[in-house]
Design a protein around this motif. Structure first.
Motif, PDB file in Angstrom:
ATOM      1  N   THR A  22      40.289  58.924  43.627  1.00 59.10           N
ATOM      2  CA  THR A  22      39.049  59.404  43.025  1.00 59.10           C
ATOM      3  C   THR A  22      37.841  58.985  43.853  1.00 59.10           C
ATOM      4  O   THR A  22      36.930  59.773  44.098  1.00 59.10           O
ATOM      5  CB  THR A  22      38.902  58.864  41.588  1.00 59.10           C
ATOM      6  N   THR A  23      37.841  57.742  44.312  1.00 58.10           N
ATOM      7  CA  THR A  23      36.694  57.230  45.066  1.00 58.10           C
ATOM      8  C   THR A  23      36.976  57.154  46.570  1.00 58.10           C
ATOM      9  O   THR A  23      36.105  56.776  47.341  1.00 58.10           O
ATOM     10  CB  THR A  23      36.327  55.812  44.585  1.00 58.10           C
ATOM     11  N   TYR A  24      38.216  57.499  46.964  1.00 59.94           N
ATOM     12  CA  TYR A  24      38.617  57.435  48.378  1.00 59.94           C
ATOM     13  C   TYR A  24      38.457  56.033  48.949  1.00 59.94           C
ATOM     14  O   TYR A  24      38.139  55.872  50.112  1.00 59.94           O
ATOM     15  CB  TYR A  24      37.835  58.445  49.237  1.00 59.94           C
ATOM     16  N   SER A  25      38.668  55.029  48.114  1.00 66.48           N
ATOM     17  CA  SER A  25      38.599  53.664  48.622  1.00 66.48           C
ATOM     18  C   SER A  25      40.006  53.114  48.797  1.00 66.48           C
ATOM     19  O   SER A  25      40.955  53.577  48.155  1.00 66.48           O
ATOM     20  CB  SER A  25      37.778  52.772  47.684  1.00 66.48           C
ATOM     21  N   VAL A  26      40.126  52.145  49.688  1.00 68.73           N
ATOM     22  CA  VAL A  26      41.424  51.556  50.001  1.00 68.73           C
ATOM     23  C   VAL A  26      41.329  50.049  49.845  1.00 68.73           C
ATOM     24  O   VAL A  26      40.354  49.435  50.275  1.00 68.73           O
ATOM     25  CB  VAL A  26      41.861  51.904  51.446  1.00 68.73           C
ATOM     26  N   HIS A  27      42.354  49.472  49.219  1.00 68.71           N
ATOM     27  CA  HIS A  27      42.432  48.016  49.106  1.00 68.71           C
ATOM     28  C   HIS A  27      43.777  47.560  49.635  1.00 68.71           C
ATOM     29  O   HIS A  27      44.786  48.225  49.441  1.00 68.71           O
ATOM     30  CB  HIS A  27      42.274  47.572  47.643  1.00 68.71           C
ATOM     31  N   PRO A  37      36.565  58.868  56.630  1.00 66.93           N
ATOM     32  CA  PRO A  37      37.316  59.917  55.930  1.00 66.93           C
ATOM     33  C   PRO A  37      38.599  60.321  56.671  1.00 66.93           C
ATOM     34  O   PRO A  37      39.632  60.565  56.041  1.00 66.93           O
ATOM     35  CB  PRO A  37      36.329  61.087  55.858  1.00 66.93           C
ATOM     36  N   THR A  38      38.545  60.382  57.990  1.00 66.02           N
ATOM     37  CA  THR A  38      39.738  60.760  58.760  1.00 66.02           C
ATOM     38  C   THR A  38      40.805  59.681  58.675  1.00 66.02           C
ATOM     39  O   THR A  38      41.991  59.982  58.497  1.00 66.02           O
ATOM     40  CB  THR A  38      39.368  61.031  60.235  1.00 66.02           C
ATOM     41  N   GLU A  39      40.400  58.419  58.788  1.00 63.59           N
ATOM     42  CA  GLU A  39      41.359  57.316  58.670  1.00 63.59           C
ATOM     43  C   GLU A  39      42.006  57.321  57.289  1.00 63.59           C
ATOM     44  O   GLU A  39      43.214  57.131  57.146  1.00 63.59           O
ATOM     45  CB  GLU A  39      40.659  55.971  58.913  1.00 63.59           C
ATOM     46  N   TYR A  40      41.192  57.591  56.277  1.00 57.79           N
ATOM     47  CA  TYR A  40      41.713  57.651  54.903  1.00 57.79           C
ATOM     48  C   TYR A  40      42.753  58.768  54.782  1.00 57.79           C
ATOM     49  O   TYR A  40      43.829  58.569  54.234  1.00 57.79           O
ATOM     50  CB  TYR A  40      40.563  57.868  53.904  1.00 57.79           C
ATOM     51  N   ALA A  41      42.402  59.951  55.299  1.00 62.65           N
ATOM     52  CA  ALA A  41      43.306  61.094  55.210  1.00 62.65           C
ATOM     53  C   ALA A  41      44.635  60.806  55.917  1.00 62.65           C
ATOM     54  O   ALA A  41      45.714  61.162  55.428  1.00 62.65           O
ATOM     55  CB  ALA A  41      42.650  62.338  55.803  1.00 62.65           C
TER      56      ALA A  41
END
Length: 106
Positions: A22-27, A37-41
């Motif tokens: 939902t928030t595109y955050s990573v833990h 955004p690209t690293e997240y994808a």
């Protein structure tokens, strides 16, 4: 009864990694990992395909929407190394490389 909003998606989990869809955050291990955004994808695609090796061509198609990539393109390798560096700061190596095959999660 109160329905859960359809915009809230359950987090994706892999080991001590958690991706909030939902928030595109990573833990990782409870600590925030700052990703582009690209690293997240890229990470999301690897987590969604955990347990198998994902060919570079598939990553290029799904993360970068490339249909035909110049063979000398190193965009995947570059972003994998960014991700490795950011994730390794918080725990053991997570992303594995199978030479000539692709990438996966340890």
């Amino acid at each position: 009864s109160v329905g859960v909003s359809s915009t809230v998606r359950p987090p994706l989990r892999y080991g001590d990694l958690e991706l909030d869809e939902t928030t595109y955050s990573v833990h990782r291990a409870g600590r925030t990992v700052e990703l582009t955004p690209t690293e997240y994808a890229l990470l999301r695609f690897l987590v969604r395909n955990a347990g198998r090796t994902v060919p570079k061509e598939q990553l290029l198609r799904h993360v970068w929407q490339y249909e035909h990539t110049p063979p000398e393109s190193t965009v995947v390798e570059t972003y994998i190394s960014y991700l490795r560096r950011k994730l390794a700061a918080l725990g053991p190596p997570l992303i594995t490389t199978r030479r000539g095959v692709g990438y996966g999660l340890a």
